[in-house]
Motif scaffolding. Sequence first.
Motif, PDB file in Angstrom:
ATOM      1  N   PRO A  37      46.657  33.340  75.808  1.00 45.99           N
ATOM      2  CA  PRO A  37      47.456  34.266  74.996  1.00 45.99           C
ATOM      3  C   PRO A  37      46.755  34.534  73.671  1.00 45.99           C
ATOM      4  CG  PRO A  37      48.724  32.295  75.603  1.00 45.99           C
ATOM      5  CD  PRO A  37      47.334  32.083  76.064  1.00 45.99           C
ATOM      6  N   THR A  38      47.030  35.685  73.102  1.00 44.98           N
ATOM      7  CA  THR A  38      46.432  36.032  71.812  1.00 44.98           C
ATOM      8  C   THR A  38      47.150  35.298  70.677  1.00 44.98           C
ATOM      9  OG1 THR A  38      47.919  37.887  71.391  1.00 44.98           O
ATOM     10  CG2 THR A  38      45.885  38.361  72.648  1.00 44.98           C
ATOM     11  N   LYS A  39      46.501  35.274  69.556  1.00 42.39           N
ATOM     12  CA  LYS A  39      47.094  34.682  68.352  1.00 42.39           C
ATOM     13  C   LYS A  39      48.427  35.360  68.042  1.00 42.39           C
ATOM     14  CE  LYS A  39      46.244  35.016  63.448  1.00 42.39           C
ATOM     15  NZ  LYS A  39      45.278  35.424  62.424  1.00 42.39           N
ATOM     16  N   GLU A  40      48.459  36.686  68.160  1.00 39.57           N
ATOM     17  CA  GLU A  40      49.679  37.437  67.848  1.00 39.57           C
ATOM     18  C   GLU A  40      50.803  37.111  68.828  1.00 39.57           C
ATOM     19  OE1 GLU A  40      46.238  39.033  65.939  1.00 39.57           O
ATOM     20  OE2 GLU A  40      46.551  38.777  68.089  1.00 39.57           O
ATOM     21  N   GLU A  41      50.467  36.977  70.109  1.00 42.09           N
ATOM     22  CA  GLU A  41      51.490  36.608  71.100  1.00 42.09           C
ATOM     23  C   GLU A  41      52.047  35.226  70.787  1.00 42.09           C
ATOM     24  OE1 GLU A  41      50.163  38.781  75.229  1.00 42.09           O
ATOM     25  OE2 GLU A  41      48.907  37.119  74.518  1.00 42.09           O
ATOM     26  N   LEU A  42      51.155  34.274  70.518  1.00 44.58           N
ATOM     27  CA  LEU A  42      51.584  32.908  70.204  1.00 44.58           C
ATOM     28  C   LEU A  42      52.477  32.873  68.976  1.00 44.58           C
ATOM     29  CD1 LEU A  42      48.177  31.204  70.911  1.00 44.58           C
ATOM     30  CD2 LEU A  42      50.309  30.681  72.119  1.00 44.58           C
ATOM     31  N   GLN A  44      54.373  35.287  67.807  1.00 47.86           N
ATOM     32  CA  GLN A  44      55.661  35.898  68.128  1.00 47.86           C
ATOM     33  C   GLN A  44      56.527  34.930  68.931  1.00 47.86           C
ATOM     34  OE1 GLN A  44      56.777  38.945  66.899  1.00 47.86           O
ATOM     35  NE2 GLN A  44      58.650  37.973  67.565  1.00 47.86           N
ATOM     36  N   TRP A  45      55.934  34.256  69.900  1.00 45.79           N
ATOM     37  CA  TRP A  45      56.693  33.293  70.707  1.00 45.79           C
ATOM     38  C   TRP A  45      57.198  32.159  69.835  1.00 45.79           C
ATOM     39  CZ3 TRP A  45      52.296  32.943  74.842  1.00 45.79           C
ATOM     40  CH2 TRP A  45      52.239  34.150  75.545  1.00 45.79           C
ATOM     41  N   ASN A  48      60.149  33.370  67.971  1.00 44.97           N
ATOM     42  CA  ASN A  48      61.296  33.521  68.866  1.00 44.97           C
ATOM     43  C   ASN A  48      61.856  32.181  69.334  1.00 44.97           C
ATOM     44  OD1 ASN A  48      60.886  36.267  68.667  1.00 44.97           O
ATOM     45  ND2 ASN A  48      60.097  36.524  70.737  1.00 44.97           N
ATOM     46  N   SER A  49      61.011  31.177  69.432  1.00 47.70           N
ATOM     47  CA  SER A  49      61.424  29.897  70.008  1.00 47.70           C
ATOM     48  C   SER A  49      62.185  29.006  69.032  1.00 47.70           C
ATOM     49  CB  SER A  49      60.201  29.124  70.515  1.00 47.70           C
ATOM     50  OG  SER A  49      59.443  28.602  69.427  1.00 47.70           O
ATOM     51  N   GLY A  50      61.874  29.117  67.738  1.00 52.81           N
ATOM     52  CA  GLY A  50      62.477  28.220  66.762  1.00 52.81           C
ATOM     53  C   GLY A  50      61.881  26.823  66.802  1.00 52.81           C
ATOM     54  N   LEU A  51      60.796  26.632  67.540  1.00 48.60           N
ATOM     55  CA  LEU A  51      60.153  25.323  67.664  1.00 48.60           C
ATOM     56  C   LEU A  51      59.089  25.141  66.582  1.00 48.60           C
ATOM     57  CD1 LEU A  51      59.580  25.394  71.532  1.00 48.60           C
ATOM     58  CD2 LEU A  51      61.356  24.121  70.301  1.00 48.60           C
ATOM     59  N   PHE A  82      47.422  29.089  64.984  1.00 49.67           N
ATOM     60  CA  PHE A  82      47.470  30.041  66.088  1.00 49.67           C
ATOM     61  C   PHE A  82      46.107  30.665  66.384  1.00 49.67           C
ATOM     62  CE2 PHE A  82      52.001  29.772  64.974  1.00 49.67           C
ATOM     63  CZ  PHE A  82      52.417  29.231  66.182  1.00 49.67           C
ATOM     64  N   THR A  83      45.250  30.755  65.379  1.00 50.20           N
ATOM     65  CA  THR A  83      43.875  31.202  65.613  1.00 50.20           C
ATOM     66  C   THR A  83      43.167  30.187  66.507  1.00 50.20           C
ATOM     67  OG1 THR A  83      43.769  32.410  63.522  1.00 50.20           O
ATOM     68  CG2 THR A  83      41.668  31.753  64.512  1.00 50.20           C
ATOM     69  N   LEU A  84      43.325  28.907  66.210  1.00 50.59           N
ATOM     70  CA  LEU A  84      42.713  27.845  67.018  1.00 50.59           C
ATOM     71  C   LEU A  84      43.271  27.840  68.441  1.00 50.59           C
ATOM     72  CD1 LEU A  84      40.878  25.373  67.317  1.00 50.59           C
ATOM     73  CD2 LEU A  84      42.757  23.976  66.394  1.00 50.59           C
ATOM     74  N   LEU A  85      44.579  27.903  68.571  1.00 49.66           N
ATOM     75  CA  LEU A  85      45.197  27.893  69.901  1.00 49.66           C
ATOM     76  C   LEU A  85      44.685  29.041  70.772  1.00 49.66           C
ATOM     77  CD1 LEU A  85      48.875  26.980  69.008  1.00 49.66           C
ATOM     78  CD2 LEU A  85      47.328  25.623  70.434  1.00 49.66           C
ATOM     79  N   ALA A  86      44.514  30.196  70.185  1.00 47.20           N
ATOM     80  CA  ALA A  86      44.098  31.372  70.957  1.00 47.20           C
ATOM     81  C   ALA A  86      42.653  31.277  71.449  1.00 47.20           C
ATOM     82  CB  ALA A  86      44.280  32.631  70.114  1.00 47.20           C
ATOM     83  N   THR A  87      41.890  30.316  70.928  1.00 49.11           N
ATOM     84  CA  THR A  87      40.491  30.181  71.343  1.00 49.11           C
ATOM     85  C   THR A  87      40.325  29.423  72.647  1.00 49.11           C
ATOM     86  OG1 THR A  87      40.096  28.093  70.160  1.00 49.11           O
ATOM     87  CG2 THR A  87      39.686  30.165  68.948  1.00 49.11           C
ATOM     88  N   ASP A  88      41.325  28.637  73.042  1.00 55.69           N
ATOM     89  CA  ASP A  88      41.162  27.782  74.223  1.00 55.69           C
ATOM     90  C   ASP A  88      42.522  27.489  74.852  1.00 55.69           C
ATOM     91  OD1 ASP A  88      40.671  25.734  76.072  1.00 55.69           O
ATOM     92  OD2 ASP A  88      39.147  24.798  74.810  1.00 55.69           O
TER      93      ASP A  88
END
Length: 117
Positions: A37-42, A44-45, A48-51, A82-88
């Motif tokens: 997923p992209t940084k932007e998708e992550l 937004q989720w 939306n999640s509140g987590l 989120f930049t890091l998450l979107a890399t892998d």
Amino acid sequence: MTTFYWYPKCSTCKKAKQWLDDNKVDYNQIDMIETPPTKEELQQWWKNSGLGIRRFFNTSGIKYRELGLKDKVDQMTEDEAFTLLATDGKLIKRPIVTNGEKVTLGFKESEFVENWK
């Protein structure tokens, strides 16, 4: 449309997929390792999640441990995390199921019943 981000070799993802299939949930399936997923998708989720941000990390993953993220995640800004998450895709908690508004991370049958049945 519901989207199911998964890693086909993950046993938790397989259980989630089986539940979705058994409950006739219509979904678009995406391999999150091949197409993270992209940084932007992550972001937004997450909103939306509140987590908490940490919940989006696969804290039991090898890559998470290799990068020493246990001690770093809480110091990161939202943008850095989120930049890091979107890399892998292997850094991300899986599976992720979302319809654009609701989001579940991992597989807990009670959460799936509440959100996707």
